[in-house]
Design a protein around this motif. Structure first.
Motif, short mmCIF file in Angstrom:
data_model
loop_
_atom_site.label_atom_id
_atom_site.label_comp_id
_atom_site.label_asym_id
_atom_site.label_seq_id
_atom_site.Cartn_x
_atom_site.Cartn_y
_atom_site.Cartn_z
N THR A 197 3.45 -5.80 -4.28
CA THR A 197 3.17 -4.48 -4.03
C THR A 197 3.77 -3.67 -5.25
OG1 THR A 197 5.48 -4.36 -2.97
CG2 THR A 197 3.51 -4.60 -1.36
N SER A 199 6.72 -0.23 -0.10
CA SER A 199 6.14 0.42 0.92
C SER A 199 7.15 0.73 2.03
CB SER A 199 5.01 -0.12 1.63
OG SER A 199 5.21 -1.61 1.80
N PRO A 200 6.78 1.72 2.72
CA PRO A 200 7.69 2.11 3.93
C PRO A 200 7.68 0.88 4.95
CG PRO A 200 6.23 3.78 3.61
CD PRO A 200 5.71 2.91 2.88
N ARG A 257 2.17 1.40 10.24
CA ARG A 257 2.55 1.49 8.94
C ARG A 257 2.25 3.16 8.41
NH1 ARG A 257 2.61 -2.20 4.82
NH2 ARG A 257 1.58 -3.73 5.97
N PRO A 258 3.29 3.59 8.14
CA PRO A 258 3.52 5.12 7.90
C PRO A 258 2.50 5.27 6.84
CG PRO A 258 5.82 4.21 7.90
CD PRO A 258 4.89 3.03 7.84
N ALA A 259 2.05 6.62 6.72
CA ALA A 259 1.18 7.28 5.68
C ALA A 259 1.75 7.15 4.54
CB ALA A 259 0.52 8.46 6.20
N THR A 260 0.97 6.85 3.29
CA THR A 260 1.77 7.02 2.06
C THR A 260 0.71 7.43 1.22
OG1 THR A 260 1.14 4.67 1.60
CG2 THR A 260 3.53 5.08 2.35
N GLY A 261 1.15 8.67 0.30
CA GLY A 261 0.08 9.22 -0.43
C GLY A 261 -1.29 9.68 -0.12
N ASP A 262 -2.32 8.93 -0.46
CA ASP A 262 -3.55 9.31 0.35
C ASP A 262 -4.14 8.20 1.54
OD1 ASP A 262 -4.01 7.11 -1.52
OD2 ASP A 262 -5.65 7.89 -2.28
N ARG A 263 -2.99 7.46 1.82
CA ARG A 263 -3.37 6.45 2.63
C ARG A 263 -2.72 6.90 4.12
NH1 ARG A 263 -1.04 0.63 0.82
NH2 ARG A 263 -0.92 0.82 3.00
N ALA A 301 -1.80 6.65 8.12
CA ALA A 301 -0.99 5.75 8.82
C ALA A 301 -1.96 4.78 9.33
CB ALA A 301 -0.17 6.41 10.01
#
Length: 131
Positions: A63, A67-68, A93-99, A101
């Motif tokens: 990675t 990541s959270p 899996r929590p949302a991150t940036g443009d991804r 959840a």
């Protein structure tokens, strides 16, 4: 032999270890958790039927940034024999940036082999957040 409440907690702890990058990247740790003959139907639709190949793939995961942590909830444990347990739960899996959840319904079968719990089967099914 029956499965005790403390063993359900142990299985939950072992299940969640497989969410951790440091465990997934350790061939030794993964070998201890996955039984010979392990099979996975991945949430991507891929079938992983070669335990050793999967362990190599997990060890190679990288990675860019941490990541959270994956959250797991709604656990249910169903003994299916004196030495086997079906575990079901939801991972998020929590949302991150443009991804967005990512919610996945998961099921695993853990078997007591030579006195310790090992996963013999796992399946992940993507799902909507509210289902």
């Amino acid at each position: 032999m029956n499965v005790s409440q403390s063993e359900f907690e142990e299985i939950r702890r072992l299940e969640e270890k497989l969410h951790l990058p440091e465990i997934r990247r350790s061939s030794e740790a993964t070998e201890n958790l996955l039984a010979e003959g392990f099979v996975e139907f991945g949430s991507s639709g891929t079938i992983y039927a070669d335990r050793n190949e999967l362990i190599i793939r997990l060890a190679a995961e990288r990675t860019e940034a941490p990541s959270p942590p994956i959250a797991a909830r709604d656990y249910a444990f169903r003994p299916i024999s004196p030495d086997a347990v079906l575990v079901t739960y939801r991972s998020i899996r929590p949302a991150t940036g443009d991804r967005a959840a990512r919610h996945v319904l998961r099921s695993s079968i853990w078997q007591r082999i030579d006195g310790r719990w090992q996963m013999i089967f796992h399946q992940g099914t993507p799902t909507a957040a509210d289902s």
